[in-house]
Design an enzyme around this catalytic site. Sequence first.
Site, PDB file in Angstrom:
ATOM      1  N   GLU A 134       0.595  -1.242  -0.064  1.00  0.00           N
ATOM      2  CA  GLU A 134      -0.053   0.000   0.083  1.00  0.00           C
ATOM      3  C   GLU A 134       0.935   1.298   0.031  1.00  0.00           C
ATOM      4  OE1 GLU A 134      -3.694  -0.659   2.507  1.00  0.00           O
ATOM      5  OE2 GLU A 134      -2.541  -2.108   3.326  1.00  0.00           O
ATOM      6  N   SER A 162      -6.530  -2.514   1.909  1.00  0.00           N
ATOM      7  CA  SER A 162      -7.032  -1.899   0.450  1.00  0.00           C
ATOM      8  C   SER A 162      -7.220  -2.895  -0.441  1.00  0.00           C
ATOM      9  CB  SER A 162      -5.879  -1.060   0.089  1.00  0.00           C
ATOM     10  OG  SER A 162      -5.743   0.163   1.041  1.00  0.00           O
ATOM     11  N   ASP A 200     -16.448  -1.587   8.630  1.00  0.00           N
ATOM     12  CA  ASP A 200     -17.281  -2.198   7.639  1.00  0.00           C
ATOM     13  C   ASP A 200     -17.928  -3.307   7.717  1.00  0.00           C
ATOM     14  OD1 ASP A 200     -15.374  -0.311   6.410  1.00  0.00           O
ATOM     15  OD2 ASP A 200     -13.919  -1.862   5.580  1.00  0.00           O
ATOM     16  N   GLU A 214     -15.105  -6.040   8.957  1.00  0.00           N
ATOM     17  CA  GLU A 214     -13.542  -5.885   9.468  1.00  0.00           C
ATOM     18  C   GLU A 214     -13.792  -4.344   9.855  1.00  0.00           C
ATOM     19  OE1 GLU A 214     -11.187  -6.731   6.237  1.00  0.00           O
ATOM     20  OE2 GLU A 214     -11.017  -4.614   5.289  1.00  0.00           O
ATOM     21  N   ASN A 221     -10.731  -1.114   9.943  1.00  0.00           N
ATOM     22  CA  ASN A 221      -9.618  -0.580   9.531  1.00  0.00           C
ATOM     23  C   ASN A 221      -9.014   0.427  10.404  1.00  0.00           C
ATOM     24  OD1 ASN A 221      -7.261   0.842   8.031  1.00  0.00           O
ATOM     25  ND2 ASN A 221      -8.036  -0.161   6.268  1.00  0.00           N
ATOM     26  N   SER A 223     -10.855   8.846  -0.260  1.00  0.00           N
ATOM     27  CA  SER A 223     -11.051   7.642   1.025  1.00  0.00           C
ATOM     28  C   SER A 223     -12.284   8.103   1.620  1.00  0.00           C
ATOM     29  CB  SER A 223      -9.756   8.136   1.605  1.00  0.00           C
ATOM     30  OG  SER A 223      -8.842   7.738   1.157  1.00  0.00           O
TER      31      SER A 223
END
Length: 355
Positions: free
Chosen positions: A15, A184, A294, A307, A309, A318
Amino acid sequence: MKKKLGLLYGGQSAEHEVSLSSAKAVTEALNYDKYDIVPVFITRQGEWIKGAVLTEPAKSIEALQFNIGKDGQHHDISSFLMAQKEQPFDAVFPLLHGTYGEDGTVQGLLEVLNIPYVGCGVLASSAGMDKVVMKQLFEIAGLNQVPFVYFIRKEWQANQQELLDEMTSKLTFPMYVKPANLGSSVGVSKASTKEELIEAVTVAFKYDRKVIVETGVVGDEVEMAVLGNDEPKVSVPGQIKATTDFYDYESKYQDGNTELLIPAPVSAEVISTMSDMAIRAFKVLDGSGLVRADFFVTADEEVLINEVNTLPGFTPMSMYPILWGNTGLAYSDLIEELINLAIERFEEKQQLHFK
């Protein structure tokens, strides 16, 4: 008096490019009358290159890579350590996504150096990075989630047929195969047949020694941003309408065609459930600063957490800053709040006794 703010970006993970985009966007939003901003670029090879104090936003991503380190600084971590020794950072913003940045490693370094930093601590970062550990903690917290199977490379090499049997008995097609420790959507594949499943596992193992396989869910992808320390708050939810089979790397950062519905067209009951689950997930990880949670929402309004982040992207595309912008917190104010939260958590830790 200005505060000295360090920006860590680049890194050795897959990333790397996302991190550069995040760093450029942050330099465009910071208050240069309030902060002396010190860029610290980490190359793909792991070199740490400190640049001169920024006096204006970075003109390009290339400038963040090639126009620093020309003041004679060493091209290793000593440049960062010397900068801290000469004039301590008031805070550091680690804009590092993925391995060696989001996984607790850099957070551990900053803890040892006793520097305030934006985002989650060592435990939350490492647990949030490992999708298997994260989901095991979610189970402890009683959070509804997608069925999954996980294994390491050596288990796959020794017992491939047994693991295929386990996946096809516990899960249903289509399945999503992911490296356990990456973000990502890098290395993520959708598998609709046994042959595609084997190929997807092969791809995932290019990025990690541990792989997680999940049942695909028919439903909407909805995200919610969490902000705070001990008393976290949540943003409005946002729904993702990807033009691809799933919200992959290109959808997030490159094609610009993904449709975002903010606030998401979901019921008040779903929003309430998501808010509760997002905060519970944040707390079970012992989160601080920021987390993006999410979810999947099915047609019958079942909510499943996918999940979290712990260091979501800060590019203009974003979701995390977009969600807060639609909640009434502007991008520059969000960054300011994150820095304040970092200092708040640091000051609380200074009150602890170690002997």
